[in-house]
Design a protein around this motif. Structure first.
Motif, PDB file in Angstrom:
ATOM      1  N   TYR A 142       0.831  -1.198   0.000  1.00 11.41           N
ATOM      2  CA  TYR A 142       0.000   0.000   0.000  1.00 11.41           C
ATOM      3  C   TYR A 142       0.867   1.250   0.000  1.00 11.41           C
ATOM      4  CZ  TYR A 142      -3.258  -3.549   1.680  1.00 11.41           C
ATOM      5  OH  TYR A 142      -3.990  -4.689   1.818  1.00 11.41           O
ATOM      6  N   GLU A 143       0.356   2.298  -0.633  1.00 17.04           N
ATOM      7  CA  GLU A 143       1.069   3.568  -0.656  1.00 17.04           C
ATOM      8  C   GLU A 143       1.123   4.133   0.757  1.00 17.04           C
ATOM      9  OE1 GLU A 143       0.779   7.965  -2.827  1.00 17.04           O
ATOM     10  OE2 GLU A 143      -0.538   6.304  -3.454  1.00 17.04           O
ATOM     11  N   GLN A 144       2.266   4.669   1.124  1.00 17.90           N
ATOM     12  CA  GLN A 144       2.433   5.182   2.479  1.00 17.90           C
ATOM     13  C   GLN A 144       1.913   6.614   2.586  1.00 17.90           C
ATOM     14  OE1 GLN A 144       6.488   5.605   4.183  1.00 17.90           O
ATOM     15  NE2 GLN A 144       5.747   4.271   5.818  1.00 17.90           N
ATOM     16  N   HIS A 145       1.135   6.856   3.645  1.00 19.54           N
ATOM     17  CA  HIS A 145       0.594   8.181   3.909  1.00 19.54           C
ATOM     18  C   HIS A 145       0.931   8.557   5.342  1.00 19.54           C
ATOM     19  CE1 HIS A 145      -1.771   8.431   0.194  1.00 19.54           C
ATOM     20  NE2 HIS A 145      -2.085   7.160   0.383  1.00 19.54           N
ATOM     21  N   LEU A 146       1.755   9.569   5.514  1.00 19.50           N
ATOM     22  CA  LEU A 146       2.124  10.047   6.846  1.00 19.50           C
ATOM     23  C   LEU A 146       1.486  11.409   7.091  1.00 19.50           C
ATOM     24  CD1 LEU A 146       5.927   9.107   6.919  1.00 19.50           C
ATOM     25  CD2 LEU A 146       3.979   7.772   7.728  1.00 19.50           C
ATOM     26  N   ALA A 147       0.984  11.584   8.309  1.00 15.80           N
ATOM     27  CA  ALA A 147       0.270  12.826   8.629  1.00 15.80           C
ATOM     28  C   ALA A 147       1.181  14.043   8.635  1.00 15.80           C
ATOM     29  CB  ALA A 147      -0.415  12.685   9.985  1.00 15.80           C
ATOM     30  N   ARG A 148       2.427  13.848   9.057  1.00 19.61           N
ATOM     31  CA  ARG A 148       3.411  14.942   9.129  1.00 19.61           C
ATOM     32  C   ARG A 148       2.907  16.107   9.989  1.00 19.61           C
ATOM     33  NH1 ARG A 148       7.922  12.268   7.699  1.00 19.61           N
ATOM     34  NH2 ARG A 148       7.866  11.489   5.548  1.00 19.61           N
ATOM     35  N   GLU A 149       2.265  15.765  11.104  1.00 21.41           N
ATOM     36  CA  GLU A 149       1.793  16.817  12.004  1.00 21.41           C
ATOM     37  C   GLU A 149       2.961  17.379  12.800  1.00 21.41           C
ATOM     38  OE1 GLU A 149      -1.530  15.838  14.390  1.00 21.41           O
ATOM     39  OE2 GLU A 149      -2.705  14.998  12.745  1.00 21.41           O
ATOM     40  N   GLY A 150       2.919  18.679  13.038  1.00 18.30           N
ATOM     41  CA  GLY A 150       4.017  19.332  13.733  1.00 18.30           C
ATOM     42  C   GLY A 150       4.019  19.046  15.230  1.00 18.30           C
ATOM     43  N   TRP A 151       5.120  19.374  15.858  1.00 19.06           N
ATOM     44  CA  TRP A 151       5.263  19.178  17.305  1.00 19.06           C
ATOM     45  C   TRP A 151       6.219  20.217  17.853  1.00 19.06           C
ATOM     46  CZ3 TRP A 151       2.568  16.588  20.769  1.00 19.06           C
ATOM     47  CH2 TRP A 151       3.093  16.416  22.050  1.00 19.06           C
ATOM     48  N   ASP A 152       5.947  20.678  19.070  1.00 23.49           N
ATOM     49  CA  ASP A 152       6.805  21.660  19.730  1.00 23.49           C
ATOM     50  C   ASP A 152       7.982  20.925  20.386  1.00 23.49           C
ATOM     51  OD1 ASP A 152       7.997  23.665  21.139  1.00 23.49           O
ATOM     52  OD2 ASP A 152       6.310  24.066  22.489  1.00 23.49           O
ATOM     53  N   PHE A 153       9.116  20.908  19.694  1.00 26.37           N
ATOM     54  CA  PHE A 153      10.276  20.174  20.195  1.00 26.37           C
ATOM     55  C   PHE A 153      11.028  20.928  21.289  1.00 26.37           C
ATOM     56  CE2 PHE A 153       9.477  17.987  16.209  1.00 26.37           C
ATOM     57  CZ  PHE A 153       9.621  16.667  16.590  1.00 26.37           C
ATOM     58  N   ASP A 154      10.548  22.123  21.658  1.00 29.83           N
ATOM     59  CA  ASP A 154      11.106  22.821  22.814  1.00 29.83           C
ATOM     60  C   ASP A 154      10.465  22.324  24.108  1.00 29.83           C
ATOM     61  OD1 ASP A 154      12.831  24.430  21.335  1.00 29.83           O
ATOM     62  OD2 ASP A 154      11.266  25.922  20.948  1.00 29.83           O
ATOM     63  N   PHE A 155       9.355  21.595  23.971  1.00 29.08           N
ATOM     64  CA  PHE A 155       8.669  21.050  25.148  1.00 29.08           C
ATOM     65  C   PHE A 155       9.408  19.802  25.621  1.00 29.08           C
ATOM     66  CE2 PHE A 155       5.151  18.825  27.334  1.00 29.08           C
ATOM     67  CZ  PHE A 155       4.720  19.854  28.168  1.00 29.08           C
ATOM     68  N   PRO A 156       9.460  19.544  26.943  1.00 19.42           N
ATOM     69  CA  PRO A 156      10.240  18.394  27.458  1.00 19.42           C
ATOM     70  C   PRO A 156       9.803  17.035  26.920  1.00 19.42           C
ATOM     71  CG  PRO A 156       9.727  19.925  29.229  1.00 19.42           C
ATOM     72  CD  PRO A 156       8.961  20.398  28.037  1.00 19.42           C
ATOM     73  N   ILE A 157       8.514  16.868  26.622  1.00 16.10           N
ATOM     74  CA  ILE A 157       8.040  15.594  26.071  1.00 16.10           C
ATOM     75  C   ILE A 157       8.194  15.626  24.556  1.00 16.10           C
ATOM     76  CG2 ILE A 157       6.044  14.093  25.720  1.00 16.10           C
ATOM     77  CD1 ILE A 157       4.969  15.021  28.385  1.00 16.10           C
ATOM     78  N   ILE A 158       8.962  14.694  24.028  1.00 18.48           N
ATOM     79  CA  ILE A 158       9.165  14.619  22.579  1.00 18.48           C
ATOM     80  C   ILE A 158       8.277  13.520  22.013  1.00 18.48           C
ATOM     81  CG2 ILE A 158      10.811  14.227  20.717  1.00 18.48           C
ATOM     82  CD1 ILE A 158      11.250  16.806  22.310  1.00 18.48           C
ATOM     83  N   ARG A 159       7.474  13.863  21.038  1.00 21.00           N
ATOM     84  CA  ARG A 159       6.556  12.895  20.435  1.00 21.00           C
ATOM     85  C   ARG A 159       6.730  12.903  18.927  1.00 21.00           C
ATOM     86  NH1 ARG A 159       0.964  12.653  18.544  1.00 21.00           N
ATOM     87  NH2 ARG A 159       0.159  10.561  19.000  1.00 21.00           N
ATOM     88  N   GLU A 160       6.992  11.706  18.367  1.00 21.83           N
ATOM     89  CA  GLU A 160       7.077  11.568  16.923  1.00 21.83           C
ATOM     90  C   GLU A 160       5.721  11.067  16.432  1.00 21.83           C
ATOM     91  OE1 GLU A 160      10.776  10.023  15.109  1.00 21.83           O
ATOM     92  OE2 GLU A 160      11.335   9.518  17.164  1.00 21.83           O
ATOM     93  N   ASN A 161       4.909  11.984  15.942  1.00 23.17           N
ATOM     94  CA  ASN A 161       3.539  11.656  15.567  1.00 23.17           C
ATOM     95  C   ASN A 161       3.436  10.559  14.519  1.00 23.17           C
ATOM     96  OD1 ASN A 161       2.548  13.635  17.329  1.00 23.17           O
ATOM     97  ND2 ASN A 161       2.706  15.237  15.780  1.00 23.17           N
TER      98      ASN A 161
END
Length: 205
Positions: A142-161
């Motif tokens: 299947y063709e890959q579809h990534l949301a590519r939603e942004g994230w505030d990487f200055d915040f202590p919790i790092i989340r790779e959406n």
């Protein structure tokens, strides 16, 4: 064969006593108390059924469909994590039908997942990776579809959406264990994602 869903069946036994249920799982005779899930019944005799979204007593929704098994007499595959055993039930956890459905479900998950495993800190210690390897998934149809939603990487919790597989376990733990209710599902259908409730910036939650 009647499918019993864990979320709709209550425990009517007196004084906490349970009747015993006899069934067959992968040609192995199993005897367990009634109101035991297929997942737990299989585990009691050393048969492992893969799961992704399952989290005991918190997230037993069968949403990922990775734990589906074939039950003789049922037209559809059933989720092992939230369906109870029945007396005389015959279950096949790794039949061609169950395995093919499991494989398709994982492929669909991977089509919305950042699969750059070599640069991921969880590589080698990842349940999704282990299941994909066990199912022999080495390329995506299947063709890959990534949301590519942004994230505030200055915040202590790092989340790779784009690593999120929408299992909803974080939502349940945050709400039921930590009592914070920060995370929630955003959007619906193919655009479903996990994010902060009300899309509030993480720094303001």
């Amino acid at each position: 064969m009647v499918e019993l869903n864990k979320t709709t069946v209550g425990d009517n036994s007196e004084n906490g006593a349970h009747n015993m249920v006899k069934l067959t799982i992968d040609n192995c005779e199993v005897v367990v108390p009634e109101h035991t899930t297929i997942l737990d019944a299989a585990k009691s005799v050393g048969i492992q059924i893969p799961t992704l979204c399952y989290l005991r007593d918190l997230n037993e929704i069968g949403g990922c469909r990775v734990c589906v098994v074939e039950v003789e007499g049922c037209d559809q595959l059933v989720a092992a994590c939230n369906n109870y055993v029945l007396d005389g039930m015959v279950v096949h956890t790794n039949s061609p039908k169950a395995r093919e459905a499991r494989r398709t479900n994982v492929q669909l998950l991977l089509s919305q997942h950042d699969s750059r495993c070599t640069s991921c800190v969880r590589s080698g210690n990842c349940n999704l990776q282990t299941i994909a390897n066990d199912l022999g998934i080495f390329y995506l149809p299947y063709e890959q579809h990534l949301a590519r939603e942004g994230w505030d990487f200055d915040f202590p919790i790092i989340r790779e959406n784009d690593k999120c597989i929408k299992c909803m376990r974080c939502i349940k733990v945050c709400e039921s264990v930590q009592g914070l209710g920060i995370w929630d599902l955003t959007n619906r259908a193919t655009h479903t994602a996990v994010g902060t409730r009300g899309r509030v910036p993480i720094g303001k939650t």
